[in-house]
Every structure is written in structure tokens, then in C-alpha cells.
Write an enzyme that holds these catalytic residues in place. Structure first.
Site, PDB file in Angstrom:
ATOM      1  N   HIS A 239      27.547   5.402  13.684  1.00 51.88           N
ATOM      2  CA  HIS A 239      28.600   5.359  12.657  1.00 51.88           C
ATOM      3  C   HIS A 239      29.834   4.586  13.111  1.00 51.88           C
ATOM      4  CE1 HIS A 239      26.677   9.181  10.724  1.00 51.88           C
ATOM      5  NE2 HIS A 239      26.011   8.082  10.460  1.00 51.88           N
TER       6      HIS A 239
ATOM      7  N   GLN B  52      26.463  10.007  16.456  1.00 53.65           N
ATOM      8  CA  GLN B  52      27.072   9.824  15.136  1.00 53.65           C
ATOM      9  C   GLN B  52      28.592   9.814  15.263  1.00 53.65           C
ATOM     10  OE1 GLN B  52      24.814  12.427  12.044  1.00 53.65           O
ATOM     11  NE2 GLN B  52      24.447  13.362  14.013  1.00 53.65           N
TER      12      GLN B  52
ATOM     13  N   ARG C  52      44.053   9.489  13.879  1.00 49.68           N
ATOM     14  CA  ARG C  52      42.856  10.061  14.527  1.00 49.68           C
ATOM     15  C   ARG C  52      42.628   9.439  15.900  1.00 49.68           C
ATOM     16  NH1 ARG C  52      37.457  11.282  12.103  1.00 49.68           N
ATOM     17  NH2 ARG C  52      37.692  12.971  13.560  1.00 49.68           N
TER      18      ARG C  52
HETATM   19  N1  APR Z   1      28.427  22.887  20.525  1.00 45.88           N
HETATM   20  C1  APR Z   1      27.392  22.383  19.814  1.00 45.88           C
HETATM   21  N2  APR Z   1      27.365  22.326  18.478  1.00 45.88           N
HETATM   22  C2  APR Z   1      28.435  22.802  17.825  1.00 45.88           C
HETATM   23  C3  APR Z   1      29.559  23.325  18.480  1.00 45.88           C
HETATM   24  C4  APR Z   1      29.528  23.370  19.898  1.00 45.88           C
HETATM   25  N3  APR Z   1      30.547  23.864  20.621  1.00 45.88           N
HETATM   26  N4  APR Z   1      30.450  23.724  17.543  1.00 45.88           N
HETATM   27  C5  APR Z   1      29.913  23.423  16.351  1.00 45.88           C
HETATM   28  N5  APR Z   1      28.691  22.876  16.509  1.00 45.88           N
HETATM   29  C6  APR Z   1      27.736  22.404  15.514  1.00 45.88           C
HETATM   30  C7  APR Z   1      27.754  23.110  14.175  1.00 45.88           C
HETATM   31  O1  APR Z   1      26.976  24.300  14.226  1.00 45.88           O
HETATM   32  C8  APR Z   1      27.134  22.062  13.263  1.00 45.88           C
HETATM   33  O2  APR Z   1      25.725  22.204  13.189  1.00 45.88           O
HETATM   34  O3  APR Z   1      28.036  21.066  15.226  1.00 45.88           O
HETATM   35  C9  APR Z   1      27.467  20.743  13.957  1.00 45.88           C
HETATM   36  C10 APR Z   1      28.463  19.895  13.229  1.00 45.88           C
HETATM   37  O4  APR Z   1      27.921  19.482  12.018  1.00 45.88           O
HETATM   38  P1  APR Z   1      28.707  18.487  11.073  1.00 45.88           P
HETATM   39  O5  APR Z   1      30.128  18.921  11.025  1.00 45.88           O
HETATM   40  O6  APR Z   1      27.946  18.367   9.803  1.00 45.88           O
HETATM   41  O7  APR Z   1      28.723  17.128  11.903  1.00 45.88           O
HETATM   42  P2  APR Z   1      27.621  16.004  12.072  1.00 45.88           P
HETATM   43  O8  APR Z   1      26.253  16.555  11.935  1.00 45.88           O
HETATM   44  O9  APR Z   1      27.981  15.268  13.313  1.00 45.88           O
HETATM   45  O10 APR Z   1      27.971  15.107  10.826  1.00 45.88           O
HETATM   46  C11 APR Z   1      27.349  13.886  10.695  1.00 45.88           C
HETATM   47  O11 APR Z   1      28.850  13.370   8.895  1.00 45.88           O
HETATM   48  O12 APR Z   1      31.099  13.791   9.006  1.00 45.88           O
HETATM   49  C12 APR Z   1      30.164  12.830   8.793  1.00 45.88           C
HETATM   50  O13 APR Z   1      29.887  10.579   9.444  1.00 45.88           O
HETATM   51  C13 APR Z   1      30.329  11.831   9.886  1.00 45.88           C
HETATM   52  O14 APR Z   1      29.030  11.392  11.839  1.00 45.88           O
HETATM   53  C14 APR Z   1      29.396  12.394  10.926  1.00 45.88           C
HETATM   54  C15 APR Z   1      28.242  12.862  10.078  1.00 45.88           C
END
Ligand code: APR
Length: 235
Positions: free
Chosen positions: A108, A90, A59
Site C-alpha cells: 500500500h 500493508q 501522520r
Molecule cells: N498484535 C497483533 N495484531 C494485533 C495487535 C497486536 N498487538 N493489536 C491488534 N491487532 C490486530 C487486530 O486484531 C486486527 O485483526 O490487527 C488487525 C488490524 O486489522 P485492521 O485494522 O483491519 O488493519 P489491516 O488488516 O492492516 O488493514 C488493511 O486497510 O486500513 C486499510 O489500507 C489500510 O493497509 C490497511 C488495510
């Protein structure tokens, strides 16, 4: 003299999506084809540390190849313009820093750093070529990636809550607000502090009182930043 209004930005994996780093949800719970519980939990580390190290070493290469996108750059440019900007992310990548942001709290952890496996406060630069079994901390315990795994406590959470409580505007970008305790950060803002979420699914994710800006980070963040620059203020 009044201090300049403080923008606190809370980012999730969505802000790095346009840099080519897949969000967690877009990966169907798999990271580079690995179930999360095989590579990002204390149990996985106990069971198979080599697999965990291999996963993070791979990664790391992907993250080094990625470049900051328009959203990361706009936030850094706002700070360079004299605005007071703190970022709580995060994400374990370093794209905010590479764009030029100077105040970044990694809730994180950071994939490009190492830490002792028995003491989270003992942090080390990454050994050349990544972490290998046998690389140890000053107390003789194995080094591990400096990331917070599922099921572990979040050491910087109190510091992040403090920052949020001092915000004059809270901008949330690209997070599903599904992972605790990070998602509960929003409840630490002052009752009259404005808060907006930039995310293509913002209308479905925004808690009450949070302005939903239904677009990508690459479009939504530069647009807001340009407005603030033109106004010379956040409000
Ligand atoms: N611009 C903005 N947002 C976007 C884009 C984009 N181009 N593409 C996708 N998204 C949004 C999605 O709609 C979703 O709401 O990004 C979000 C990603 O959500 P998650 O995958 O759940 O990620 P996150 O909220 O950062 O997760 C939190 O979970 O995976 C674990 O520890 C890890 O820090 C991470 C935590």
C-alpha cells in the site's frame, strides 16, 4: 546446493500497534479523527488536496516518532541469522526497515516517499518539511504521498503474489484480512505450504487451513522466531 527455505511474512497494522500506531479498526474507521473518505481516496485528493497533504504530513511525524517493536526486530534478526525472509506489508510506515529487514514490499505504498499524481511509477524522495501544494514531478504535476488510496489499484500485487507462491512458510501477522485485494494473497500459497496467523483475534479471522496463533505480534512473532532459530529450519 538447496536454497535455504523461504519465509514470507505478510503484515498488517497489528504489527505496528505495539509501536503506538493505531490499527485501522481500533480507530473506528477514523484516522486521527478524519473519516477515511476525506483523506485517503482519489476523490478527497480532487476535492481538497491541502487537507490530504496536511493529514499525511501529520501522520508522518507520528510514524517518525514510533520505534520498531519486538516483532519487527525478531523478523530482522531471523534474516541476520541467515534465514531467507521476505516481508510483504500493508503498512505505510518504515518500521520493518528501521528494525533491519532488507526485503520489504510495501503493498500500500510508503508514507515517507512522494510520487507524481499522474504517474505512479514516478517516485521521489520526500521534500524537506513534507509535500506542499506546488511541489511538482518532472512532468509538472503535483506531488502526492506514495500511498495506495481506497479505490485505487495495487501496483505491486502481482509481485506480492509471486513471492507468496514461492513461500516455504507463510507467516501472517496483525491483519484482519478484510481489505482486498491484499487479503486474497493467502490463496496464492502452494497447497502444502504451512501458514500461520499471529493476531489476538486469529481464531476468528483465520481462513481454513491457517494455524491460528491467538496472541499479540510482540509475543507471538519472537516466540516463533526463537523456535526456528533453535531448530535451524522453518519446519
Ligand atoms: N498484535 C497483533 N495484531 C494485533 C495487535 C497486536 N498487538 N493489536 C491488534 N491487532 C490486530 C487486530 O486484531 C486486527 O485483526 O490487527 C488487525 C488490524 O486489522 P485492521 O485494522 O483491519 O488493519 P489491516 O488488516 O492492516 O488493514 C488493511 O486497510 O486500513 C486499510 O489500507 C489500510 O493497509 C490497511 C488495510
Amino acid at each position: 546446493m538447496a536454497a535455504s527455505p523461504h519465509l514470507v511474512v505478510f503484515t498488517g497494522s497489528g504489527i505496528s500497534a505495539e509501536s503506538g500506531i493505531k490499527t485501522f479498526r481500533a480507530s473506528d474507521g477514523l484516522w486521527e479523527n478524519h473519516p477515511v473518505e476525506d483523506v485517503a481516496t482519489p476523490e478527497a485528493w480532487q476535492r481538497d488536496p491541502q487537507q490530504v497533504l496536511d493529514f499525511y504530513n501529520q501522520r508522518r511525524d507520528q510514524i517518525r516518532r514510533a520505534k520498531p517493536n519486538a516483532a519487527h526486530k525478531a523478523l530482522a534478526a531471523l534474516e541476520q541469522d541467515g534465514f531467507s525472509v521476505s516481508i510483504i506489508t500493508q503498512n505505510i510506515d518504515d518500521l520493518h526497515e528501521r528494525a533491519g529487514s532488507r526485503h520489504v514490499l510495501h503493498l500500500h505504498g510508503e508514507i515517507l516517499k512522494a510520487r507524481s499524481s499522474i504517474d505512479e511509477r514516478m517516485r521521489y524522495p520526500l521534500p524537506k518539511g513534507g509535500i506542499e501544494l506546488g511541489n511538482v514531478c518532472d512532468k509538472g504535476s503535483q506531488l502526492r504521498p506514495d500511498v495506495v488510496w481506497f479505490g485505487e489499484s495495487v501496483p505491486l500485487f502481482a509481485e506480492a503474489c509471486d513471492l507468496v507462491s514461492q513461500a516455504d512458510f507463510l507467516l501472517v501477522v496483525g491483519t484482519s484480512l478484510a481489505v482486498m485485494p491484499a487479503a486474497s494473497l493467502l490463496s496464492y500459497i502452494d497447497y502444502d505450504t504451512p501458514c500461520a496467523l499471529v493476531d489476538p483475534e486469529a481464531d476468528m479471522l483465520s481462513p481454513p487451513g491457517v494455524l491460528a496463533i491467538n496472541t499479540t505480534a510482540g509475543e507471538g512473532v519472537p516466540a516463533l522466531v526463537n523456535r526456528w532459530k533453535q531448530q535451524g529450519s522453518l519446519l
